[in-house]
Design an enzyme around this catalytic site. Sequence first.
Site, PDB file in Angstrom:
ATOM      1  N   ASP A 156       0.839  -1.202   0.000  1.00 53.42           N
ATOM      2  CA  ASP A 156       0.000   0.000   0.000  1.00 53.42           C
ATOM      3  C   ASP A 156       0.876   1.255   0.000  1.00 53.42           C
ATOM      4  O   ASP A 156       1.544   1.557   0.982  1.00 53.42           O
ATOM      5  CB  ASP A 156      -0.892   0.010   1.253  1.00 53.42           C
ATOM      6  CG  ASP A 156      -1.769   1.253   1.295  1.00 53.42           C
ATOM      7  OD1 ASP A 156      -2.855   1.230   0.680  1.00 53.42           O
ATOM      8  OD2 ASP A 156      -1.363   2.262   1.918  1.00 53.42           O
ATOM      9  N   LYS A 192      -2.708   5.921  -4.211  1.00 52.94           N
ATOM     10  CA  LYS A 192      -3.790   6.865  -3.885  1.00 52.94           C
ATOM     11  C   LYS A 192      -3.609   8.209  -4.576  1.00 52.94           C
ATOM     12  O   LYS A 192      -2.478   8.690  -4.719  1.00 52.94           O
ATOM     13  CB  LYS A 192      -3.824   7.106  -2.360  1.00 52.94           C
ATOM     14  CG  LYS A 192      -3.769   5.836  -1.540  1.00 52.94           C
ATOM     15  CD  LYS A 192      -3.920   6.067  -0.054  1.00 52.94           C
ATOM     16  CE  LYS A 192      -3.602   4.792   0.710  1.00 52.94           C
ATOM     17  NZ  LYS A 192      -2.170   4.588   1.001  1.00 52.94           N
ATOM     18  N   TYR A 241       3.263   9.725  -0.524  1.00 54.55           N
ATOM     19  CA  TYR A 241       4.392   9.135   0.216  1.00 54.55           C
ATOM     20  C   TYR A 241       5.720   9.333  -0.525  1.00 54.55           C
ATOM     21  O   TYR A 241       6.779   9.107   0.050  1.00 54.55           O
ATOM     22  CB  TYR A 241       4.189   7.631   0.470  1.00 54.55           C
ATOM     23  CG  TYR A 241       2.911   7.243   1.171  1.00 54.55           C
ATOM     24  CD1 TYR A 241       2.116   8.195   1.802  1.00 54.55           C
ATOM     25  CD2 TYR A 241       2.485   5.918   1.208  1.00 54.55           C
ATOM     26  CE1 TYR A 241       0.933   7.844   2.429  1.00 54.55           C
ATOM     27  CE2 TYR A 241       1.300   5.555   1.838  1.00 54.55           C
ATOM     28  CZ  TYR A 241       0.531   6.525   2.440  1.00 54.55           C
ATOM     29  OH  TYR A 241      -0.643   6.168   3.053  1.00 54.55           O
ATOM     30  N   HIS A 261      -7.424   9.665  -1.712  1.00 52.35           N
ATOM     31  CA  HIS A 261      -6.729   9.694  -0.419  1.00 52.35           C
ATOM     32  C   HIS A 261      -7.535  10.391   0.682  1.00 52.35           C
ATOM     33  O   HIS A 261      -7.583   9.920   1.815  1.00 52.35           O
ATOM     34  CB  HIS A 261      -5.360  10.371  -0.615  1.00 52.35           C
ATOM     35  CG  HIS A 261      -4.318   9.912   0.343  1.00 52.35           C
ATOM     36  ND1 HIS A 261      -2.988   9.807   0.004  1.00 52.35           N
ATOM     37  CD2 HIS A 261      -4.390   9.538   1.645  1.00 52.35           C
ATOM     38  CE1 HIS A 261      -2.303   9.383   1.057  1.00 52.35           C
ATOM     39  NE2 HIS A 261      -3.129   9.219   2.061  1.00 52.35           N
TER      40      HIS A 261
HETATM   41  N1  LIG Z   1      -5.257   6.411   3.630  1.00 51.88           N
HETATM   42  C1  LIG Z   1      -4.654   7.157   4.518  1.00 51.88           C
HETATM   43  O1  LIG Z   1      -4.987   8.342   4.699  1.00 51.88           O
HETATM   44  C2  LIG Z   1      -3.537   6.585   5.322  1.00 51.88           C
HETATM   45  C3  LIG Z   1      -3.055   7.289   6.439  1.00 51.88           C
HETATM   46  C4  LIG Z   1      -2.019   6.732   7.170  1.00 51.88           C
HETATM   47  C5  LIG Z   1      -1.509   5.494   6.811  1.00 51.88           C
HETATM   48  N2  LIG Z   1      -1.996   4.842   5.707  1.00 51.88           N
HETATM   49  C6  LIG Z   1      -1.434   3.526   5.297  1.00 51.88           C
HETATM   50  O2  LIG Z   1      -1.482   2.642   6.406  1.00 51.88           O
HETATM   51  C7  LIG Z   1      -0.178   2.132   6.688  1.00 51.88           C
HETATM   52  C8  LIG Z   1      -0.031   1.835   8.161  1.00 51.88           C
HETATM   53  O3  LIG Z   1      -0.268   2.979   8.934  1.00 51.88           O
HETATM   54  P1  LIG Z   1       0.889   3.792   9.709  1.00 51.88           P
HETATM   55  O4  LIG Z   1       2.168   3.625   9.003  1.00 51.88           O
HETATM   56  O5  LIG Z   1       0.376   5.178   9.885  1.00 51.88           O
HETATM   57  O6  LIG Z   1       0.912   3.164  11.163  1.00 51.88           O
HETATM   58  P2  LIG Z   1       0.972   1.714  11.822  1.00 51.88           P
HETATM   59  O7  LIG Z   1       1.117   0.642  10.811  1.00 51.88           O
HETATM   60  O8  LIG Z   1      -0.127   1.664  12.800  1.00 51.88           O
HETATM   61  O9  LIG Z   1       2.310   1.825  12.691  1.00 51.88           O
HETATM   62  C9  LIG Z   1       3.553   1.954  12.092  1.00 51.88           C
HETATM   63  C10 LIG Z   1       4.575   2.256  13.189  1.00 51.88           C
HETATM   64  O10 LIG Z   1       4.665   1.161  14.096  1.00 51.88           O
HETATM   65  C11 LIG Z   1       5.987   0.609  14.068  1.00 51.88           C
HETATM   66  N3  LIG Z   1       5.817  -0.870  14.103  1.00 51.88           N
HETATM   67  C12 LIG Z   1       5.345  -1.656  13.113  1.00 51.88           C
HETATM   68  N4  LIG Z   1       5.286  -2.947  13.500  1.00 51.88           N
HETATM   69  C13 LIG Z   1       5.731  -2.968  14.779  1.00 51.88           C
HETATM   70  C14 LIG Z   1       5.904  -4.011  15.716  1.00 51.88           C
HETATM   71  N5  LIG Z   1       5.604  -5.274  15.429  1.00 51.88           N
HETATM   72  N6  LIG Z   1       6.392  -3.676  16.948  1.00 51.88           N
HETATM   73  C15 LIG Z   1       6.700  -2.401  17.258  1.00 51.88           C
HETATM   74  N7  LIG Z   1       6.543  -1.374  16.401  1.00 51.88           N
HETATM   75  C16 LIG Z   1       6.065  -1.650  15.168  1.00 51.88           C
HETATM   76  C17 LIG Z   1       6.642   1.118  12.808  1.00 51.88           C
HETATM   77  O11 LIG Z   1       8.020   1.323  12.976  1.00 51.88           O
HETATM   78  P3  LIG Z   1       9.174   0.818  11.968  1.00 51.88           P
HETATM   79  O12 LIG Z   1       8.764   1.087  10.562  1.00 51.88           O
HETATM   80  O13 LIG Z   1      10.341   1.633  12.407  1.00 51.88           O
HETATM   81  O14 LIG Z   1       9.339  -0.639  12.254  1.00 51.88           O
HETATM   82  C18 LIG Z   1       5.950   2.478  12.629  1.00 51.88           C
HETATM   83  O15 LIG Z   1       6.569   3.464  13.437  1.00 51.88           O
HETATM   84  C19 LIG Z   1       0.735   3.234   6.163  1.00 51.88           C
HETATM   85  O16 LIG Z   1       2.070   2.808   5.985  1.00 51.88           O
HETATM   86  C20 LIG Z   1       0.047   3.589   4.879  1.00 51.88           C
HETATM   87  O17 LIG Z   1       0.342   2.626   3.883  1.00 51.88           O
HETATM   88  C21 LIG Z   1      -2.999   5.365   4.959  1.00 51.88           C
END
Ligand SMILES: NC(=O)c1ccc[n+]([C@@H]2O[C@H](COP(=O)([O-])OP(=O)(O)OC[C@H]3O[C@@H](n4cnc5c(N)ncnc54)[C@H](OP(=O)(O)O)[C@@H]3O)[C@@H](O)[C@H]2O)c1
Length: 280
Positions: free
Chosen positions: A49, A79, A54, A112
């Site tokens: 994704d 997106k 990004y 998005h």
């Molecule tokens: N549509 C939208 O508006 C929107 C908005 C936000 C996000 N997204 C999508 O959703 C995805 C996920 O959301 P997100 O990146 O905001 O947050 P998330 O997946 O909830 O959390 C990511 C964070 O948690 C850490 N992490 C991941 N696995 C872990 C584990 N097993 N133990 C400890 N820490 C861990 C990662 O660090 P490290 O990378 O340093 O390991 C990173 O800092 C995004 O990458 C993006 O593709 C979409």
Amino acid sequence: MIDNIQHKMQLHNGYKMPGLGLGVYKADNGEEINNAIQVALQTGYRLIDTATFYGNEKGVGEAVRKSNIPREEIFIASKLWIDDQGAETTREAFEETLNRMELEYLDLYLIHWPKPSKYLESWKILQELYREGKIKAIGVCNCMIHHLESIRELGGVQPMVLQNEFHPKLIQQDILDYCKENGIQYQAWSPLMRGEILDNELIKEIADKYGKSVAQIVIRWDLQKGVATIPKSVHESRIKENADVFDFELTQEEVNEIDELEDHTRTGAHPDTFMEEMDL
Ligand SMILES: NC(=O)c1ccc[n+]([C@@H]2O[C@H](COP(=O)([O-])OP(=O)(O)OC[C@H]3O[C@@H](n4cnc5c(N)ncnc54)[C@H](OP(=O)(O)O)[C@@H]3O)[C@@H](O)[C@H]2O)c1
């Protein structure tokens, strides 16, 4: 029982989307994203994704090609950014995404954020691109029910996916119910609450019972609720950890206990006020 990483969820047009994918927000183009994607694909992930916002669409395309896994086995989502919305600019933005990624088609293209007065115009273009076969499934992000209703009133092809912020602190059961009734697959962004959920005591207790981590319990909870999920990590051990959720099952009671943690906390903007919150 959802018992393997390549478990797929069928969208309302029959196209299938893996329930678990890799999010790549804030992963740097180049080595960081390439390493993360190679590890993920070797671990068995088949969904990536990304988003124009990004800045790493190019890196995603390159990493997918480097993996030597056939393109059709990998589900790639991107997106349309807020500035690119509208009747005149949506098609060009999509074509630029394809060019950057050097792909012939996308599996999923999402709006998005629903930019007021523009997202419906963009939705019509997404419908065209879908009919032309350039996108296998189309969807939206960051929507409340009224956004989905306005798309429904437009008619034509309806969203196959809604990607919203979703974690134990923000469930929004009314939107989940709406999606279920209307055949829209819900997908969780920030499923780990960007790390903030990982010290939750209740989930820790459940995790200890299964010999799992809090992250694994939350990802498993998503899947058992029928919510697709895209946790992000650029670290090999975490990418593997987040996919090691197919050898246990939460009881309904545990799912309900986690549901009760909801207090409507958001890590991101609210779909009705994001323009002001993001200073756009
Ligand atoms: N549509 C939208 O508006 C929107 C908005 C936000 C996000 N997204 C999508 O959703 C995805 C996920 O959301 P997100 O990146 O905001 O947050 P998330 O997946 O909830 O959390 C990511 C964070 O948690 C850490 N992490 C991941 N696995 C872990 C584990 N097993 N133990 C400890 N820490 C861990 C990662 O660090 P490290 O990378 O340093 O390991 C990173 O800092 C995004 O990458 C993006 O593709 C979409």
